[in-house]
Motif scaffolding. Structure first.
Motif, PDB file in Angstrom:
ATOM      1  N   UNK A 192       0.916  -1.056  -0.133  1.00 12.95           N
ATOM      2  CA  UNK A 192      -0.419  -0.018  -0.316  1.00 12.95           C
ATOM      3  C   UNK A 192       0.869   0.804  -0.048  1.00 12.95           C
ATOM      4  N   UNK A 193       1.926   1.398   0.268  1.00 17.88           N
ATOM      5  CA  UNK A 193       3.245   2.058   0.686  1.00 17.88           C
ATOM      6  C   UNK A 193       2.752   3.175   1.202  1.00 17.88           C
ATOM      7  N   UNK A 194       1.660   3.215   2.433  1.00 12.23           N
ATOM      8  CA  UNK A 194       1.451   4.589   3.110  1.00 12.23           C
ATOM      9  C   UNK A 194       2.321   4.269   4.520  1.00 12.23           C
ATOM     10  N   UNK A 195       2.553   5.997   5.278  1.00  9.34           N
ATOM     11  CA  UNK A 195       2.985   6.037   5.954  1.00  9.34           C
ATOM     12  C   UNK A 195       5.424   5.208   5.244  1.00  9.34           C
ATOM     13  N   UNK A 196       5.653   5.235   4.256  1.00 15.75           N
ATOM     14  CA  UNK A 196       6.608   4.681   3.865  1.00 15.75           C
ATOM     15  C   UNK A 196       7.645   4.555   4.267  1.00 15.75           C
ATOM     16  N   UNK A 197       7.966   6.058   4.744  1.00 17.82           N
ATOM     17  CA  UNK A 197       9.162   6.877   5.353  1.00 17.82           C
ATOM     18  C   UNK A 197       8.919   5.961   6.707  1.00 17.82           C
ATOM     19  N   UNK A 198       7.980   6.518   7.229  1.00 19.75           N
ATOM     20  CA  UNK A 198       7.986   5.576   8.396  1.00 19.75           C
ATOM     21  C   UNK A 198       8.459   4.142   8.996  1.00 19.75           C
ATOM     22  N   UNK A 199       7.371   2.862   7.951  1.00 22.12           N
ATOM     23  CA  UNK A 199       7.598   2.013   8.334  1.00 22.12           C
ATOM     24  C   UNK A 199       9.400   1.586   7.576  1.00 22.12           C
ATOM     25  N   UNK A 200       9.637   2.194   7.108  1.00 20.67           N
ATOM     26  CA  UNK A 200      11.425   2.106   6.701  1.00 20.67           C
ATOM     27  C   UNK A 200      12.055   2.349   8.315  1.00 20.67           C
ATOM     28  N   UNK A 201      11.238   2.978   8.558  1.00 24.74           N
ATOM     29  CA  UNK A 201      12.543   3.600   9.702  1.00 24.74           C
ATOM     30  C   UNK A 201      12.283   2.462  10.775  1.00 24.74           C
ATOM     31  N   UNK A 202      11.292   1.763  11.125  1.00 29.77           N
ATOM     32  CA  UNK A 202      10.258   1.268  11.642  1.00 29.77           C
ATOM     33  C   UNK A 202      11.369   0.377  11.927  1.00 29.77           C
ATOM     34  N   UNK A 203      11.559  -0.328  10.065  1.00 32.77           N
ATOM     35  CA  UNK A 203      11.928  -1.694  10.525  1.00 32.77           C
ATOM     36  C   UNK A 203      13.628  -1.880  10.929  1.00 32.77           C
ATOM     37  N   UNK A 204      14.389  -1.006  10.134  1.00 32.01           N
ATOM     38  CA  UNK A 204      15.378  -0.287  10.350  1.00 32.01           C
ATOM     39  C   UNK A 204      15.888  -0.481  12.367  1.00 32.01           C
ATOM     40  N   UNK A 205      15.250  -0.142  13.394  1.00 28.74           N
ATOM     41  CA  UNK A 205      14.519  -0.140  14.537  1.00 28.74           C
ATOM     42  C   UNK A 205      14.952  -1.287  15.191  1.00 28.74           C
TER      43      UNK A 205
END
Length: 466
Positions: free
Chosen positions: A402-415
């Motif tokens: 879906x691509x929503x909150x893409x920058x946030x979820x990428x950062x959460x993945x790194x976390x």
């Protein structure tokens, strides 16, 4: 890269042309106090009190002319207020009349930048701005050179800047500074950094993936880790990008370029830290060896990642690199990455988002960004979106649908790969200027570099000016 050293020199009373600075508040009064020939010249050149406007002021002799330039605020110069003059004035020696250039030295230097590796143009001779602050010249030169190094690496086409060339840039830094270099490749990479190996497995011979590490400093000093995404070209993999989306993917190693530049600043200023630089260097190519959508990937941390999109490869290689950095238990971890198009949609090309798990660190970075005119905007590590990373068959997906909150979820993945308790900041940078501004040409550029460097100086001491 142009030699920037001649562009600044201590003021020892050398003959020099004067540069007068005015702003909207002081313009009219300053003009009234000028001799008739200056007022006539100002009128003839239609100078008005608008930013970057300038005019030549004739002297009594043909070669004794001076310059007047309009800035936003004569009492608070910005780094960029002299950059337009540096781009347009003829070669020569100049002195600001009645003031020191201060932070404006940086824009003067960066305006000299040219990427001329593939041009036959005659080199542009640098202009010299005199300053009465000799102690400030070397720190500003270091920052300008670091910025130009980012520009050079990012501007270099992917055919000439693959994983081997990125490794060579780190090796050159190690050789000139005495730092220790370690490079992991082949079977050892596959066993120890499986996602780095997997993402880079489709690359041609000579462009194989690798993990590059550099260590410097006294082991008794606080340990800091700097991680940079080094995707030297991103085709998107089997989830292939469009031609428009692929056009600028030579810049996808911009995070690694920033990490190298920040490491150089740390070492050259002899900052009292133990530095650990980590760069996963790959090309995300397409071949029979390419990883596939739906594959489950093993990580260095032991988690398993369901790969939902081969064009979300940067976070995969960063995960293994961040895991490696955390194993040494650093006091601080910074990562730079051209990670998401969502960050550009949210904040545009000039305002990088900052994600941080430590409020004092985030506050320090934002304060440094404001002081350096190197903007950042803090974005949330919103726990509510963590469930978007759930996988039906593995521990986590790399990119939610879906691509929503893409920058946030990428950062959460790194976390997921940052050891709890380690202060961590993630910069989702663009590393590219789509439109030129004075001192900032179109093309590769450093973003958040000066802010990060100021924060490190404040946190760990060292050279007061950087």
């Amino acid at each position: 890269m142009i030699d920037l050293a001649p562009c600044l020199a201590p003021d020892r009373g050398q003959p020099a042309r004067a540069i007068h600075l005015v702003d909207a508040t002081t313009f009219d009064d300053w003009v009234r106090r000028q001799p008739p020939r200056h007022r006539a010249a100002i009128g003839a050149q239609r100078l008005t009190p608008k930013g970057y406007a300038s005019a030549i002021l004739p002297g009594e002799a043909p070669e004794s002319w001076a310059v007047v330039s309009v800035v936003a605020n004569v009492d608070a110069l910005s780094p960029w207020c002299l950059a337009n003059l540096a781009e347009t004035l003829p070669d020569g020696i100049y002195r600001l009349e009645g003031r020191e250039p201060g932070v404006a030295m940086l824009g003067w230097l960066l305006a000299q930048y040219r990427f001329d590796r593939f041009r036959d143009d005659d080199p542009v001779a640098p202009r010299i701005l005199l300053t009465g602050e000799p102690a400030r010249i070397d720190p500003v030169l270091r920052i300008a050179r670091a910025t130009c190094s980012v520009r050079d690496l990012v501007n270099t086409p992917a055919a000439d800047m693959g994983p081997a060339e990125l490794e060579a840039a780190a090796a050159a830094l190690a050789e000139t500074t005495g730092a220790a270099l370690t490079v992991t490749r082949g079977g050892e990479l596959e066993r120890g950094y499986p996602m780095v190996h997997t993402v880079g497995a489709a690359a041609a011979k000579g462009r194989e993936p690798r993990l590059v590490e550099l260590e410097w400093g006294n082991a008794d000093h606080p340990r800091i880790a700097i991680v940079g995404k080094g995707v030297c070209f991103d085709s998107g993999g089997l989830d292939i990008k469009t031609s428009a989306g692929m056009r600028l993917m030579k810049k996808d190693m911009g995070g690694a370029a920033h990490a190298l530049a920040l490491a150089r600043l740390v070492i050259e200023a002899r900052l009292p830290v133990r530095l650990h630089l980590v760069i996963p260097a790959v090309e995300n190519a397409i071949s029979g060896a390419a990883f596939r959508p739906g594959d489950v990937l093993r990580t260095r941390k032991g988690l398993h990642v369901e790969n939902t999109n081969t064009d979300a490869e940067g976070r995969l290689i960063l995960a293994d690199a961040i895991t490696r950095a955390c194993e040494a238990e650093p006091d601080l971890l910074l990562d730079f990455a051209t990670l998401t198009g969502a960050a550009r949609v949210a904040l545009g090309p000039e305002l990088p988002p900052l994600f941080c798990n430590d409020d004092p660190l985030a506050d320090a970075l934002l304060a440094a960004a404001a002081a350096e005119d190197d903007p950042l905007w803090r974005m949330p590590l919103w726990d509510g979106y963590d469930e978007m990373l759930k996988s039906d068959i593995a521990d986590v997906v790399n990119a939610p649908e879906g691509g929503m909150a893409g920058a946030v979820t990428a950062a959460l993945f790194l976390r997921r790969f940052v050891t709890p308790g380690i202060a961590w900041a993630h910069f989702d940078i663009f590393a590219w200027r789509p439109a030129a501004k004075p001192g900032r040409p179109r093309g590769g550029d450093a973003m958040a570099l000066r802010a990060a460097w100021r924060m490190l100086r404040t946190r760990y001491g060292g050279d007061a000016h950087g």
